[in-house]
Every structure is written in structure tokens, then in C-alpha cells.
Write a protein that holds these residues in place. Sequence first.
Motif, PDB file in Angstrom:
ATOM      1  N   ARG A 173       0.796  -1.231   0.000  1.00 18.04           N
ATOM      2  CA  ARG A 173       0.000   0.000   0.000  1.00 18.04           C
ATOM      3  C   ARG A 173       0.829   1.283   0.000  1.00 18.04           C
ATOM      4  O   ARG A 173       0.298   2.357  -0.309  1.00 18.04           O
ATOM      5  CB  ARG A 173      -0.933   0.013   1.214  1.00 18.04           C
ATOM      6  CG  ARG A 173      -2.001  -1.083   1.194  1.00 18.04           C
ATOM      7  CD  ARG A 173      -2.761  -1.153   2.505  1.00 18.04           C
ATOM      8  NE  ARG A 173      -3.762  -2.209   2.509  1.00 18.04           N
ATOM      9  CZ  ARG A 173      -5.023  -2.062   2.128  1.00 18.04           C
ATOM     10  NH1 ARG A 173      -5.436  -0.880   1.718  1.00 18.04           N
ATOM     11  NH2 ARG A 173      -5.868  -3.076   2.161  1.00 18.04           N
ATOM     12  N   ALA A 204      -2.664   7.425   5.656  1.00 14.24           N
ATOM     13  CA  ALA A 204      -3.653   7.220   4.601  1.00 14.24           C
ATOM     14  C   ALA A 204      -3.813   5.732   4.282  1.00 14.24           C
ATOM     15  O   ALA A 204      -4.941   5.231   4.152  1.00 14.24           O
ATOM     16  CB  ALA A 204      -3.241   7.992   3.347  1.00 14.24           C
ATOM     17  N   ALA A 205      -2.691   5.024   4.190  1.00 15.58           N
ATOM     18  CA  ALA A 205      -2.754   3.591   3.897  1.00 15.58           C
ATOM     19  C   ALA A 205      -3.395   2.828   5.046  1.00 15.58           C
ATOM     20  O   ALA A 205      -4.209   1.911   4.838  1.00 15.58           O
ATOM     21  CB  ALA A 205      -1.348   3.064   3.621  1.00 15.58           C
ATOM     22  N   LYS A 211      -5.525   3.996   7.229  1.00 18.72           N
ATOM     23  CA  LYS A 211      -6.956   4.317   7.262  1.00 18.72           C
ATOM     24  C   LYS A 211      -7.719   3.488   6.231  1.00 18.72           C
ATOM     25  O   LYS A 211      -8.765   2.893   6.537  1.00 18.72           O
ATOM     26  CB  LYS A 211      -7.164   5.800   6.995  1.00 18.72           C
ATOM     27  CG  LYS A 211      -8.621   6.236   6.955  1.00 18.72           C
ATOM     28  CD  LYS A 211      -8.792   7.566   6.236  1.00 18.72           C
ATOM     29  CE  LYS A 211      -8.530   7.402   4.730  1.00 18.72           C
ATOM     30  NZ  LYS A 211      -8.755   8.649   3.976  1.00 18.72           N
ATOM     31  N   ASP A 212      -7.209   3.439   4.999  1.00 19.04           N
ATOM     32  CA  ASP A 212      -7.889   2.673   3.946  1.00 19.04           C
ATOM     33  C   ASP A 212      -7.995   1.202   4.331  1.00 19.04           C
ATOM     34  O   ASP A 212      -9.041   0.565   4.144  1.00 19.04           O
ATOM     35  CB  ASP A 212      -7.134   2.814   2.623  1.00 19.04           C
ATOM     36  CG  ASP A 212      -7.220   4.230   2.057  1.00 19.04           C
ATOM     37  OD1 ASP A 212      -8.102   4.992   2.503  1.00 19.04           O
ATOM     38  OD2 ASP A 212      -6.397   4.564   1.185  1.00 19.04           O
ATOM     39  N   TRP A 213      -6.913   0.663   4.856  1.00 14.97           N
ATOM     40  CA  TRP A 213      -6.916  -0.750   5.280  1.00 14.97           C
ATOM     41  C   TRP A 213      -7.929  -0.972   6.394  1.00 14.97           C
ATOM     42  O   TRP A 213      -8.700  -1.939   6.375  1.00 14.97           O
ATOM     43  CB  TRP A 213      -5.509  -1.129   5.751  1.00 14.97           C
ATOM     44  CG  TRP A 213      -5.402  -2.483   6.380  1.00 14.97           C
ATOM     45  CD1 TRP A 213      -5.381  -3.689   5.753  1.00 14.97           C
ATOM     46  CD2 TRP A 213      -5.292  -2.759   7.783  1.00 14.97           C
ATOM     47  NE1 TRP A 213      -5.259  -4.710   6.667  1.00 14.97           N
ATOM     48  CE2 TRP A 213      -5.205  -4.168   7.913  1.00 14.97           C
ATOM     49  CE3 TRP A 213      -5.254  -1.973   8.931  1.00 14.97           C
ATOM     50  CZ2 TRP A 213      -5.080  -4.790   9.166  1.00 14.97           C
ATOM     51  CZ3 TRP A 213      -5.137  -2.579  10.173  1.00 14.97           C
ATOM     52  CH2 TRP A 213      -5.056  -3.977  10.284  1.00 14.97           C
ATOM     53  N   GLU A 252     -11.518  -0.864   5.143  1.00  8.84           N
ATOM     54  CA  GLU A 252     -11.826  -2.112   4.445  1.00  8.84           C
ATOM     55  C   GLU A 252     -12.129  -3.237   5.430  1.00  8.84           C
ATOM     56  O   GLU A 252     -12.881  -4.166   5.127  1.00  8.84           O
ATOM     57  CB  GLU A 252     -10.653  -2.514   3.545  1.00  8.84           C
ATOM     58  CG  GLU A 252     -10.452  -1.609   2.350  1.00  8.84           C
ATOM     59  CD  GLU A 252      -9.134  -1.892   1.636  1.00  8.84           C
ATOM     60  OE1 GLU A 252      -8.534  -2.969   1.889  1.00  8.84           O
ATOM     61  OE2 GLU A 252      -8.699  -1.045   0.826  1.00  8.84           O
TER      62      GLU A 252
END
Length: 719
Positions: free
Chosen positions: A42, A71-72, A74-76, A79
Motif C-alpha cells: 500500500r 492514509a494507507a 486508514k484505507d486498510w 476495508e
Amino acid sequence: MRLQAINNVEAYAPPAISFDPAEAPGAIFGANVFTKAEMQARLPKSVYKSVVATIEKGAKLDPAVADSVAAAMKDWALEKGATHYAHVFYPMTGLTAEKHDSFLEPVSDGQTLAEFAGKTLIQGEPDASSFPSGGLRSTFEARGYTGWDVTSPAYILENPNGNTLCIPTVFVSMTGEALDYKTPLLRSQQAMGTHAERILNLFGHADPQKVVSFCGPEQEYFLVDRHFFLARPDLINAGRTLFGAKPPKGQEFDDHYFGAVPERVLGFMMDTERELFKLGIPAKTRHNEVAPGQFEVAPMFERANIASDHQQLLMTVFKTIAKKHGMECLFHEKPFAGVNGSGKHVNFSVGNAELGSLLVPGDTPHENAQFLVFCAAVIRAVHKFGGLLRVSVASATNDHRLGANEAPPAIISIFLGEQLADVFEQIAKGAATSSKGKGSMLIGVDTLPVLPTDPGDRNRTSPFAFTGNRFEFRAPGSGQTVAVPMIILNTIMADSFDYMATILEKAVEDGEDFDGAVQKLLTEVITDHGAVVFNGDGYSENWQIEAASRGLPNLKTTLDAIPELIKPAAVEVFEKYGVFNERELHSRYEVRLEQYALTIAVEAKLTAEIGSTIVLPAAMRYQTEVAQNVATLKAAGVEPSMAVLESVSAPMTDLTSALASLKAGLDHSAEDAHAEAVHARDVLLPAMAAVRAAADALEGIVADDLWPLPTYQEMLYVL
């Protein structure tokens, strides 16, 4: 209360299976962890390399990478179904603390956006005023900071109503002083590694990989049915039984240790292991322990910082899963008097990914000079700072366990085993020329293979025992954080590694023969510090006498041990290696005293309450019932026996008197924390023991249907 609990236990039904039975073993390991693999997938390559350099090589964290990582992460997390994030820290309560914030922030059009910036990842600000500080700050000063610990991976904590991203952090005051256990653990790890690497340089390892300490904590615990737990106010509030007569059958048959795991318990174990695997916690071993109702889980070795975080998380998971199975998990060191207590054996080693453990002797340890130097450094550290190791395991709860026959004595000594003891004896006399080798065992059955045997046996009575490639510190209690003993071990090892490296570096600088300098140093260390090595029975009374003649301290209680924290030698070593300053040490001294006194005060209040409102009324009901039967018999012209009435009256009188003494002891105030702790030890504990003795005598007399508290034989055997 008790009889209803028994009926509820009978009605227990196991929880429904919550996972796919076809799931491949190991497939979920680390599924809820923001691992290096997730980061690599990521993050930009440069950011990933920077973060890995910090994790693996101890490089300074580049603040510029924070936004990309946040940011990575948070996205993980989104999900994974996370709605909130939490900075998780470890204050001086010894427990885990966390403050949850939502990812979602409102925007002007009435919608929400998921936000998580780099500055939010790096730093949080929980209210610090309500956490123990030991005088580091005034209670009206509320500001405290959490700081992202990049070396311990973030993870997802699942909940049926929504998941949370958890970020391990340090917790410090505005002035940068540690209010937690993680900060000094990281400081001590850094100091220890720096000086261990100097020794490796001397042995030809140019620019070695970062040396870290490893920790493999073995966790012992009890399980009781939750209906029994809820019927015991002492278990709810103190974590241990303040009342309870010895059951007809205890652990004397040795039939529980390594026995077949009860089906209900095995279901709990399987569920906990699955959750631990998802969190990247490498649970390896499970088995029945010595006492009925007692069990153990042992994870594999990890870096000390991660092992410490995982231990805190493991206890949380166990508590949560136990409730789902209708049980309560007890981590108190002595939840049941008269049966085996629970420890958290800390297996300690140092090493790196390139060389592995630096405490592996090989087949011929007398020829392994590098190992001998590291091992001798351990001997020196434990002898020189035995008092600090003792204070690292000191608590009001562990006092019930240490010194009994289920735990090592309060005297800190080292067990080396026959092979290493022989090698160091040779060194003390001049030079080691041989090592006892492994043997083989013929069992006398043709179908069984020949079994290899080690050069020596193990010693379960030693508080600090060498076990092949590590030292096992057996004194820590089951409910405590492993961070404290690891902080002490790292710090005192930094001192010894520094000492050894300095002498050998000077010898090299002066042109001395290196092998000769090593031999000279080893002889000096074992001569000066060999008194701490003891391979005999640590439970014997003779050892108490012999240890005194060797000059080894015997700090029997927590109050004997706590002053070790603020002795000049302790202040000097902690300040020298940047682990604690003097204010931070004094704060821990004050916190430990306060926690000791508060723990006993809570137990004393519970004892008075339960004795007065539960035990005494039950005895009075029985006494009334017996008296009425006596009166009925007399009215019928039958001369009754007075033995039963007299048997209940005597312990009731004892109980009433003991409760009065205990309540008088609780009506007390002291000038300072030390005086309060002394009062707790010298007045409250004996008074509680007197109340218990009378109450436990009544348990064996009062009619079973009138006794209100679940008994030992019910709690320990009904699962």
C-alpha cells in the motif's frame, strides 16, 4: 445465591460455532494486523523502506512518511470495517488504556468524510490527570501525549457492532517524562542493543544487525464458571477468594497437570487461539496446569516490545472469549488459597535476525567464547542487581505466591545446569578445557527409539534458570505486565555489556591477546559474581541460610523490595543508560506503594463486607435453626445434644471479634504512602486472615443449603 448458581451451571450450553470449520489452519494469522506485507502493498517504495528501517534497524523515524502511512492505514482499517481508531497505551496501572475517535468527520453539505492525517497518527492527547503519576505532575495538570510506536504494528480489534483500529503508543507528560511502561521499555531496549553490538564488533561481526531482547511469556490462568464468579463479590472486586475452606480433594493426586483438557475449556482455547492468530500473536502451547481449573498458554518468542503489547492484548482476548463461553478468566496470582498459584514465566534472550539468540552455547560451550561472554554478562547483571529483579515482580498479589512451593523463592539466584556450571567452575580455576556432552537413554522396549538426553536436568525452583538457549525468569506474576521485568533486564544487561565491552576494547587497544583478555575477564566475573549461581533446591530451608552467607538479598515482601527502586545504585544505572531519570524512578516508587496499600485496603473492605453481610448472617440462620431444634426436643421431653450448637457458636464468636478488629484497622489514616503500606501489611493482612479462619471454620459446619458462597470444590471442578 450459591444454589441458584449451581442450577445455572447445569443449564449451560456451548456457544454456536462462529467460524468456518473448513478454514485452513494458519490462513488467518495476522489477518487483523497492519503487517509489513500490507505496508509494502500500500505504501510508496521509499516510504516503505523508511518505515522498515525504523522497525528493523532502529533508524530515526522520518516524520515526512506519516501522512502516507496514515492514509494507507486508514484505507486498510476501513476495508476491515473499522469505524474508529484508538491510541493504545500502557499507564502505570499495569493495564491497557485507550481513547477512541471516529474516522468520520462532518462536512458542510451534511455528509461525512473519513479523515486520518499523519499528525493524528503520530500524536494523540488523552487526559492524563486521572492516571497514576507518582508526583510527576499535579492532578489539575491534565495534558499528556501519546506517541506512535512504529515498531509495534497497528491492529484491528473486532466487535459485533463495529471494529476499531488500534495503534500502540507511548504515553508521556508535557515535559517528556514517561507516564507508562512502553517508553522505558523502548529506552532500555535501545541501550541494551547498543552495548551488545559493541561486544559483537569485538568478535568480528562488523556492523551487526540491531540487537534486541526477546521475550516468550508463559501465561498461567484459572477458569471458573461465570455463575460462580458472579456469586463471589471477592472474585468480582479483588480477583481472588478472600474466603473458602480447603476442598476434600485438591491437587494432591497430581491428576490435573497435562491431563486431558475438558471439552468446554478446549472450545474456549480454540476460540482464543483463533482470535490471537488474527492479531498476529503466535500462541504455541496449551495445557492443563497443576491446580484443578488452572491452565497455561505459551506464545513463541518475539521482540520484547511486541511481546509486551501482545501479552496485554492476550489477557484482554482471554477475558472476552471466556465470557462468551460462560466462564471467567482469572489472572490473579493466587485466586484460591491452598492450591497452585499462577505465574507468567518470562523467557529472556538477546540476539538479532542474523545471528539468532546470543545465548546458544552450542555442543561445546567451553570453546564458544562469544557465548561465554554474553552468559557471564547475565551472571554479573543478576548478581549485581538482584534487588531490582526482585522489585520487578513485587506486588501485593504476587506476595501470596512467591516463596510458596509453586513459585521460586524471593532470593534471586541463577541456575546454570550441570554443563554450564562445570564450564564456569573450570574458568574460575584458570581455563575451561571440556564440556559435558549429551547422552542417550535406553528405555528397554525394542519398539521405542533411543532418546537423546541433555547434559543436565532443569530446576523448577530457580527464579532465573538457563534452559538451553535462554534464561527463564520464573518469578513474574500472572497478572502483571511483562514490560517491567523486561525493562529491568534490558537495563542491567546494558550495564554488564557496557562493562564487558569496555574492558575488552581496552585490551585490544593495548595490544593484548584477545583470547587471553576474554579468559581473564571471564575468570574475574565468575569469581566476583559466582555467588549468584545455585543449582540446588530453592525450596529448602538450607538455601535460605546459605544464600544469606553468600550475601544474596532475601526481600520477602513487596515492602522489602520496593525501596530498591530508589537506592543510589539504581538511580545511577537507570540515569546512565537513559531509561529513567530520578524523578521518574521516585514516581514509580510512590505508585508501587500506593497500589500495594490500595490493593490490600480494597480486600480488607471486601472481607469486612462479606463477613458481616453474607457469612455471619448465614451462620446465624443455621445457629437459629439448630437452637429451634434443641428447643423442640426439650419441649418433647428429650434431652438434646448441645455439641452442634456449641460447634457453631464458638467460630461465630471468633468471627464477630475478628470483624471488629478488622473494621478498627480500616479506620486509619497515615501521613504518607509508605506508612499506609506498612499499616496494610502489618495490621490489615493479619486481621483479614483472622476473619477468614473463622469464616472457613463455619463453612465446614453450616448446613450446605444455607451456605451462600460457591465453594472451592464447585468453582475448581465444575466446568
